[in-house]
Design a protein around this motif. Sequence first.
Motif, PDB file in Angstrom:
ATOM      1  N   THR A  51       0.849  -1.184   0.000  1.00  0.00           N
ATOM      2  CA  THR A  51       0.000   0.000   0.000  1.00  0.00           C
ATOM      3  C   THR A  51       0.886   1.236   0.000  1.00  0.00           C
ATOM      4  O   THR A  51       1.749   1.383   0.858  1.00  0.00           O
ATOM      5  CB  THR A  51      -0.919   0.018   1.236  1.00  0.00           C
ATOM      6  N   VAL A  52       0.668   2.115  -0.966  1.00  0.00           N
ATOM      7  CA  VAL A  52       1.391   3.379  -1.048  1.00  0.00           C
ATOM      8  C   VAL A  52       0.395   4.482  -0.719  1.00  0.00           C
ATOM      9  O   VAL A  52      -0.684   4.551  -1.313  1.00  0.00           O
ATOM     10  CB  VAL A  52       1.986   3.599  -2.464  1.00  0.00           C
ATOM     11  N   TYR A  53       0.730   5.314   0.257  1.00  0.00           N
ATOM     12  CA  TYR A  53      -0.162   6.391   0.695  1.00  0.00           C
ATOM     13  C   TYR A  53       0.177   7.669  -0.064  1.00  0.00           C
ATOM     14  O   TYR A  53       1.318   8.125  -0.054  1.00  0.00           O
ATOM     15  CB  TYR A  53      -0.025   6.607   2.206  1.00  0.00           C
ATOM     16  N   LEU A  54      -0.825   8.238  -0.728  1.00  0.00           N
ATOM     17  CA  LEU A  54      -0.655   9.426  -1.549  1.00  0.00           C
ATOM     18  C   LEU A  54      -1.711  10.469  -1.179  1.00  0.00           C
ATOM     19  O   LEU A  54      -2.564  10.208  -0.324  1.00  0.00           O
ATOM     20  CB  LEU A  54      -0.773   9.047  -3.031  1.00  0.00           C
ATOM     21  N   PHE A  58      -5.605  11.201  -5.907  1.00  0.00           N
ATOM     22  CA  PHE A  58      -4.436  11.166  -6.796  1.00  0.00           C
ATOM     23  C   PHE A  58      -4.755  10.537  -8.149  1.00  0.00           C
ATOM     24  O   PHE A  58      -4.249  10.987  -9.170  1.00  0.00           O
ATOM     25  CB  PHE A  58      -3.264  10.419  -6.140  1.00  0.00           C
ATOM     26  N   SER A  59      -5.593   9.506  -8.169  1.00  0.00           N
ATOM     27  CA  SER A  59      -5.870   8.825  -9.446  1.00  0.00           C
ATOM     28  C   SER A  59      -6.702   9.702 -10.378  1.00  0.00           C
ATOM     29  O   SER A  59      -6.571   9.606 -11.596  1.00  0.00           O
ATOM     30  CB  SER A  59      -6.542   7.477  -9.223  1.00  0.00           C
ATOM     31  N   GLU A  60      -7.527  10.567  -9.805  1.00  0.00           N
ATOM     32  CA  GLU A  60      -8.307  11.500 -10.626  1.00  0.00           C
ATOM     33  C   GLU A  60      -7.454  12.695 -11.063  1.00  0.00           C
ATOM     34  O   GLU A  60      -7.652  13.252 -12.137  1.00  0.00           O
ATOM     35  CB  GLU A  60      -9.517  11.992  -9.846  1.00  0.00           C
ATOM     36  N   HIS A  72      -2.668  -2.265 -10.868  1.00  0.00           N
ATOM     37  CA  HIS A  72      -2.844  -1.665  -9.553  1.00  0.00           C
ATOM     38  C   HIS A  72      -4.336  -1.557  -9.235  1.00  0.00           C
ATOM     39  O   HIS A  72      -5.174  -1.759 -10.098  1.00  0.00           O
ATOM     40  CB  HIS A  72      -2.223  -0.268  -9.511  1.00  0.00           C
ATOM     41  N   ARG A  73      -4.598  -1.195  -7.976  1.00  0.00           N
ATOM     42  CA  ARG A  73      -5.923  -0.762  -7.542  1.00  0.00           C
ATOM     43  C   ARG A  73      -5.713   0.552  -6.820  1.00  0.00           C
ATOM     44  O   ARG A  73      -4.653   0.784  -6.248  1.00  0.00           O
ATOM     45  CB  ARG A  73      -6.543  -1.771  -6.565  1.00  0.00           C
ATOM     46  N   ALA A  74      -6.742   1.381  -6.821  1.00  0.00           N
ATOM     47  CA  ALA A  74      -6.613   2.678  -6.150  1.00  0.00           C
ATOM     48  C   ALA A  74      -7.878   2.981  -5.364  1.00  0.00           C
ATOM     49  O   ALA A  74      -8.979   2.644  -5.783  1.00  0.00           O
ATOM     50  CB  ALA A  74      -6.363   3.783  -7.172  1.00  0.00           C
ATOM     51  N   SER A  75      -7.696   3.605  -4.218  1.00  0.00           N
ATOM     52  CA  SER A  75      -8.817   4.157  -3.451  1.00  0.00           C
ATOM     53  C   SER A  75      -8.579   5.657  -3.361  1.00  0.00           C
ATOM     54  O   SER A  75      -7.750   6.202  -4.090  1.00  0.00           O
ATOM     55  CB  SER A  75      -8.900   3.507  -2.064  1.00  0.00           C
ATOM     56  N   LYS A  76      -9.254   6.332  -2.479  1.00  0.00           N
ATOM     57  CA  LYS A  76      -9.153   7.793  -2.400  1.00  0.00           C
ATOM     58  C   LYS A  76      -7.715   8.269  -2.186  1.00  0.00           C
ATOM     59  O   LYS A  76      -7.259   9.199  -2.842  1.00  0.00           O
ATOM     60  CB  LYS A  76     -10.048   8.309  -1.283  1.00  0.00           C
ATOM     61  N   ALA A  77      -6.984   7.617  -1.275  1.00  0.00           N
ATOM     62  CA  ALA A  77      -5.628   8.064  -0.968  1.00  0.00           C
ATOM     63  C   ALA A  77      -4.612   6.919  -0.924  1.00  0.00           C
ATOM     64  O   ALA A  77      -3.481   7.127  -0.496  1.00  0.00           O
ATOM     65  CB  ALA A  77      -5.615   8.797   0.363  1.00  0.00           C
ATOM     66  N   CYS A  78      -5.006   5.719  -1.368  1.00  0.00           N
ATOM     67  CA  CYS A  78      -4.106   4.576  -1.327  1.00  0.00           C
ATOM     68  C   CYS A  78      -3.968   3.934  -2.696  1.00  0.00           C
ATOM     69  O   CYS A  78      -4.954   3.743  -3.408  1.00  0.00           O
ATOM     70  CB  CYS A  78      -4.612   3.516  -0.356  1.00  0.00           C
TER      71      CYS A  78
END
Length: 114
Positions: A51-54, A58-60, A72-78
């Motif tokens: 898990t990388v915290y950003l 970030f993906s948007e 990859h998979r992305a959530s709001k900040a991970c």
Amino acid sequence: MLALHADVCGEQPVVWAGRIIGFGEYRYLYESGHGGRAPLLAFAPGPTKHTVYLVNDFSERWPELMTSLGKHRASKACLYLTRLTGVDRDALRTLLERSLAETLSSDALTTRRR
């Protein structure tokens, strides 16, 4: 991951909450009065995914990097990476650099400590 995060942030790794490897530190304070401390950059290794915290969304913000990143998979900040071997390291570095820049320019940021 250790070398990449340290190179981008210019800070040494410190363990947060027993499993998160963080680099640098900042204090934040929102208008609501809620505040705290957080690493400038961080990741958590795991047996099935890393898990990388950003920064939030970030993906948007950077869809072109997400496209070139690899699986990859992305959530709001991970950002969740199952295999590092298939990851575009240049895209990951750019994500880390942009996330760090956004964190340092944030209105919620109150101080930065080294």
